[in-house]
Structures are given as structure tokens and as C-alpha cells.
Design an enzyme around this catalytic site. Structure first.
Site, PDB file in Angstrom:
ATOM      1  N   ARG A 199       0.745  -1.199   0.123  1.00  0.00           N
ATOM      2  CA  ARG A 199       0.155   0.096  -0.030  1.00  0.00           C
ATOM      3  C   ARG A 199       0.789   1.246   0.070  1.00  0.00           C
ATOM      4  O   ARG A 199       0.667   2.369  -0.955  1.00  0.00           O
ATOM      5  CB  ARG A 199      -0.809   0.077   1.305  1.00  0.00           C
ATOM      6  CG  ARG A 199      -1.943   0.853   1.308  1.00  0.00           C
ATOM      7  CD  ARG A 199      -2.841   0.757   2.711  1.00  0.00           C
ATOM      8  NE  ARG A 199      -3.139  -0.618   2.920  1.00  0.00           N
ATOM      9  CZ  ARG A 199      -4.286  -0.865   2.590  1.00  0.00           C
ATOM     10  NH1 ARG A 199      -5.094  -0.439   1.725  1.00  0.00           N
ATOM     11  NH2 ARG A 199      -4.667  -2.377   2.879  1.00  0.00           N
ATOM     12  N   THR A 200       1.744   1.284   1.029  1.00  0.00           N
ATOM     13  CA  THR A 200       2.701   2.600   1.070  1.00  0.00           C
ATOM     14  C   THR A 200       3.601   2.693  -0.275  1.00  0.00           C
ATOM     15  O   THR A 200       3.649   3.771  -0.605  1.00  0.00           O
ATOM     16  CB  THR A 200       3.589   2.429   2.256  1.00  0.00           C
ATOM     17  OG1 THR A 200       2.786   2.330   3.500  1.00  0.00           O
ATOM     18  CG2 THR A 200       4.371   3.716   2.506  1.00  0.00           C
TER      19      THR A 200
ATOM     20  N   LYS B  45      22.011 -11.153   1.357  1.00  0.00           N
ATOM     21  CA  LYS B  45      23.361 -11.517   1.273  1.00  0.00           C
ATOM     22  C   LYS B  45      24.245 -10.878   2.553  1.00  0.00           C
ATOM     23  O   LYS B  45      25.580 -11.036   2.740  1.00  0.00           O
ATOM     24  CB  LYS B  45      24.267 -11.142   0.116  1.00  0.00           C
ATOM     25  CG  LYS B  45      23.476 -11.870  -1.140  1.00  0.00           C
ATOM     26  CD  LYS B  45      24.166 -11.502  -2.439  1.00  0.00           C
ATOM     27  CE  LYS B  45      22.999 -11.367  -3.619  1.00  0.00           C
ATOM     28  NZ  LYS B  45      23.472  -9.965  -4.217  1.00  0.00           N
TER      29      LYS B  45
ATOM     30  N   ARG C 279      11.575   2.009   3.938  1.00  0.00           N
ATOM     31  CA  ARG C 279      10.804   1.251   5.178  1.00  0.00           C
ATOM     32  C   ARG C 279      11.502   0.324   5.501  1.00  0.00           C
ATOM     33  O   ARG C 279      12.189  -0.588   4.725  1.00  0.00           O
ATOM     34  CB  ARG C 279       9.482   0.763   4.452  1.00  0.00           C
ATOM     35  CG  ARG C 279       8.674   0.209   5.652  1.00  0.00           C
ATOM     36  CD  ARG C 279       7.231  -0.287   5.067  1.00  0.00           C
ATOM     37  NE  ARG C 279       6.344  -0.497   5.891  1.00  0.00           N
ATOM     38  CZ  ARG C 279       5.262   0.289   6.289  1.00  0.00           C
ATOM     39  NH1 ARG C 279       5.079   1.204   5.988  1.00  0.00           N
ATOM     40  NH2 ARG C 279       4.416  -0.306   7.390  1.00  0.00           N
TER      41      ARG C 279
ATOM     42  N   HIS D  56       6.180   7.125  11.163  1.00  0.00           N
ATOM     43  CA  HIS D  56       5.663   7.124   9.752  1.00  0.00           C
ATOM     44  C   HIS D  56       5.228   8.591   9.425  1.00  0.00           C
ATOM     45  O   HIS D  56       3.859   8.614   9.223  1.00  0.00           O
ATOM     46  CB  HIS D  56       4.327   5.982   9.804  1.00  0.00           C
ATOM     47  CG  HIS D  56       4.114   5.781   8.260  1.00  0.00           C
ATOM     48  ND1 HIS D  56       4.802   6.061   7.264  1.00  0.00           N
ATOM     49  CD2 HIS D  56       3.111   4.839   7.980  1.00  0.00           C
ATOM     50  CE1 HIS D  56       4.212   5.524   6.042  1.00  0.00           C
ATOM     51  NE2 HIS D  56       3.194   4.560   6.701  1.00  0.00           N
TER      52      HIS D  56
END
Ligand code: ZN
Lengths: 152, 302
Positions: free
Chosen positions: B51-52, B80, B101, B129
Site C-alpha cells: 500500500r505505502t 546476502k 521502509r 511513519h
């Protein structure tokens, strides 16, 4: 009483005496000040009787004098610590420690989800409360309180 | 705001918020063509949040910008064992701005110190956020016509809900009154109450959702997750008390709007969806404009 104390921890000619360290935090103080990495003569006594602290510890370091900002770092684990600056067997200055406004390094953030506990990053905290010390992490913004303070 | 990172809602001032909200309104009215042409923006999603991410990428591409990045850490070199420090350093060379994020708290602050380009935090674990908060403010202003002197109900998980904490901080610049509706286990943490106290802002705490609901201008709903309760019985007992049902809307103010950062579980009954007071789906759409305004402000384009 004074004589008794002198028997426990021998006197130094020049240097610094740090008294009134809570006994359980003696090794934290040693580690914060890096005393385990220096060549100076150091004597310490621990589990000494103290009315105020229950069990206290005392450290005497020969020929070493600390800058203020270094010594204030121990305020986190020894807020009542008193310093005596010794020159030629005499106390020439007495100092108390003060919790600084910012702590860089030294303390681990208590939040397991904080980036500083997952990557090699120097921790940074703003001291938001000095009496019962509370530290706000510059990264995760969580607050580490007195009882959760863990020295790196 | 030029070249400044947006990591935490407190990084920006009230004036900054207002400027961004004004720009977003302009963008909603008319999309400026190609404002981001020639810019490459990295979207680094170390944990998936479709969504974001889509909201950011749509925001960028509608203005002609290019997007590089990854949508979860499986598709990136993170698996890795590359450090965040190295990833950010490298991506700095390839992009003009980084949107990230990450599941760990403080990761965005750290990245902003490493990166040679500005960083926008699109969520760092349970911490911050800020673009969601600006989007919430945009929705509030759009529906109420103002930000000042509003009665705001914050409902649900007030202990762990980062969106309510950030919204509380941001809205505190506009003289609100707050009502906190939550079960005992999920009450607003004392640091936020102390903050309100220091600003002289009134707040009320209650367990009964319906109490004073007629005073609300905004009802901000959040999810209550079962995992948050130490006692599952407690969850079963309280979960229904925090559900917004259609009949509760009867005496609410005509202009009252219901917001929710989404996704919802069951805390808003489906029958509320067709009420004109339900704003949560439109709220999400505003995200594109607000993100465009934030990106263009930070890149110094507006
Ligand atoms: Zn932290």
C-alpha cells in the site's frame, strides 16, 4: 574511622580517588573510564560499608586526572560518586559528578528492535531526566530508564 | 525543507506542515506535469508494504520521475548480509532521494546520517511513519476546513499505535481536544500525556466508546491486535467495546469524519462504509498528493 579506611585502601601521592561508587557498579565504572586499559597504578576496595549506599566501592588511581566530560560519564552508574584530587598526599580539590545532557556510546539501547542493536553504530541518547536517569535514544526514540541501563 | 530528511514528524515545524498541506491541495486540484522529470528516486522496502510503496511510486511516476529500488528484502542484497550502512551509501550514488521502509526502529534516522541525499521515512518498525501523519492532517483539514480547535477521538491501540502518537504530536500545534478510547492494557503512554499537559491541551480517557461521541469532529480508529494482550480473555472481552457501529453515528456531528490508517480488521462495521461520515477510503487516496508535496519540497522544486 579514617585510619580504618586507610588500612583498607592504601593512600596515593598524586592522582584521583573516586569514592561512593555503588559496589555492584564498580566494574562498570572501571570499564567506562577505561581503567582496564591503562598502565597506572590502581587500587580499589569494594563491599565497604556505607550508610548511604549499603555496599560501596572506592578506586584510587595514581598520576591520573580526568577531564570533566570523562568523569561525568560515570554519573549514569555512580550518581553519588565523589572525587578527591590528590597532590602530594593531600586533597587539593573535591568534585561531584553530573549527569551530562547527551550520552554518546557507553550505554546500550534497551530496545531490542533498535537499529543500534543490529548494526555497528555508536549509540546516542538525550538525557531527558537526570534524577532517576532516563535516556531517549536518538535513533529509535525509545526511552531507556535507570533500571534498564546497560553499559556497553 | 530543501535537502532535509523527513524521518520523524518532529523534524518539521508547523509552518513546514502547512506548506506541505497547501502544496498537496494544489497538486490535487491540478497535477503539475513532469515536475519530477530527470529525477531518480529510490524506494527501498526492506519489509513489504504494498500500500505505502504503491502510493509513493504512483506519486513519483505521475510527475514524470523514475523509480528504482526493491519491494522486500528477499529481492535485495540484504539477504546476502549487506549492512544497511553499505546499502544506503551505494543507493545514494544512484538516486536523488531515498524513500525507505525498514522493520528496525531508528533505521531511517541512521540512514539519513549515512546518505548523501535526503531520506524520507516510510515506516521504521513501530517508531515513525511521518508521511502517514501528514496524510492524516491533510484529510482532517480537507474535511473540517481547518486544523484548529477540533475535538479528536483516538480509538483502539493507543499504547503501540505509532500513527496515533505522531498524529497527537502534530495536531498539538493546533489547539485540539483529545478523547482517548482504549482498553486498560492499551492506554496512551504517559509520556504523551505529559507532553499534552506541558502544552496545556485537554484530554479525556474513557473505556466507553459511545460516551461524548456527539462532540467528535474526527474519530481516528486503529487496529487492536490480539497479540498485544497478555491475557487473551481480556482481548475477547474488550474487542467488541471498540467497534464502531452504524447506530453509534446517529447523534454525531453532521461534519464528523471517521479516519483509519488501514488496513482495518473488524473495528469498523461494514455498514459504516456507506455512511457519508466514513472517510477512510478517500483518506488513502490523498496519500499520493501529500507524498508528491513532500518529495517536491525536499527536492527544492516548489
Ligand atoms: Zn534505540
Amino acid at each position: 574511622m579514617n585510619d580504618k579506611k586507610h588500612l583498607m585502601v592504601s593512600a596515593i601521592k598524586d592522582g584521583t580517588v573516586i569514592d561512593h561508587i555503588p559496589a555492584r557498579n564498580l566494574f562498570k565504572v572501571i570499564s567506562i573510564l577505561g581503567l582496564n586499559k591503562i598502565e597506572n597504578q590502581i587500587t580499589f576496595g569494594t563491599n565497604l560499608e556505607s550508610k548511604k549506599l549499603g555496599k560501596k566501592a572506592i578506586i584510587k588511581i595514581a598520576n591520573l586526572f580526568f577531564p570533566e566530560e570523562d568523569i561525568n560519564k560515570i554519573a549514569l552508574v555512580a550518581p553519588d560518586a565523589k572525587l578527591n584530587i590528590i597532590r602530594d598526599y593531600a586533597v587539593v580539590e573535591k568534585k561531584v559528578v553530573q549527569v551530562p545532557d547527551e550520552i554518546v556510546g557507553i550505554v546500550k539501547c534497551f530496545n531490542p528492535q533498535c537499529i543500534t542493536n543490529h548494526e555497528k553504530i555508536t549509540t546516542r541518547f538525550t538525557v531527558i531526566q537526570k534524577k532517576e536517569v532516563a535516556l531517549k535514544c536518538h535513533y529509535c526514540e525509545k526511552i531507556t530508564d535507570q533500571e534498564h541501563i546497560e553499559i556497553l | 525543507m530543501k535537502n532535509r530528511s523527513l524521518v520523524s514528524i518532529t523534524d518539521f515545524t508547523k509552518e513546514d506542515y502547512l506548506k506541505i498541506l497547501d502544496k498537496a491541495a494544489e497538486f490535487e486540484h491540478q497535477q503539475p506535469s513532469d515536475l519530477l522529470r530527470g529525477f531518480v528516486i529510490a524506494t527501498l522496502f526492506f519489509e513489504p508494504s504494498t500500500r505505502t510503496r504503491l502510493s509513493f511510486e504512483s506519486a513519483i511516476q505521475r510527475l514524470g520521475g523514475k523509480v528504482i529500488g526493491f519491494s522486500d528484502s528477499n529481492s535485495s542484497s540484504v539477504v546476502k548480509g549487506e549492512t544497511l550502512r553499505d546499502t544506503i551509501r551505494i543507493v545514494s550514488n544512484y538516486s536523488d532521494l531515498i524513500v525507505m521502509r525498514h522493520p528496525l526502529e531508528g533505521s531511517a534516522r541512521f540512514a539519513s546520517e549515512i546518505a548523501t541525499v535526503p531520506v524520507i521515512n516510510a515506516g521504521d518498525g513501530a517508531n515513525q511513519h511521518p508521511t502517514q501523519t501528514l496524510l492524516d492532517m491533510y484529510s482532517i483539514r480537507k474535511t473540517q476546513g481547518k486544523l484548529e480547535n477540533l475535538n479528536i477521538f483516538l480509538v483502539g491501540d493507543l499504547k503501540y499505535g505509532r500513527t496515533v502518537h505522531s498524529l497527537l504530536m502534530a495536531m498539538s500545534a493546533f489547539n485540539p481536544k483529545f478523547w482517548f478510547v482504549s482498553p486498560d492494557e492499551l492506554k496512551m503512554p504517559s509520556e504523551y500525556k505529559l507532553f499534552l499537559h506541558s502544552k496545556g491541551i485537554e484530554y479525556f480517557e474513557q473505556k466507553d466508546f459511545a460516551e461524548n461521541i456527539d462532540l467528535a469532529d474526527i474519530i481516528y480508529m486503529t487496529r487492536v491486535q490480539k497479540e498485544r494482550f497478555s491475557d487473551p480473555m481480556e482481548y475477547e472481552k474488550t474487542k467488541n467495546a471498540l467497534v464502531l457501529k452504524k447506530n453509534m453515528l446517529a447523534n454525531t456531528r453532521p461534519g464528523m469524519k471517521i479516519l483509519h490508517p488501514l488496513p482495518r480488521v473488524n473495528e469498523i462495521s461494514i455498514d459504516v462504509d456507506d455512511s457519508e461520515k466514513a472517510y477512510y477510503f478517500t483518506q488513502a487516496l490523498n496519500g499520493v498528493y501529500i507524498r508528491q508535496a513532500i518529495i517536491c519540497s525536499i527536492l527544492g522544486l516548489i
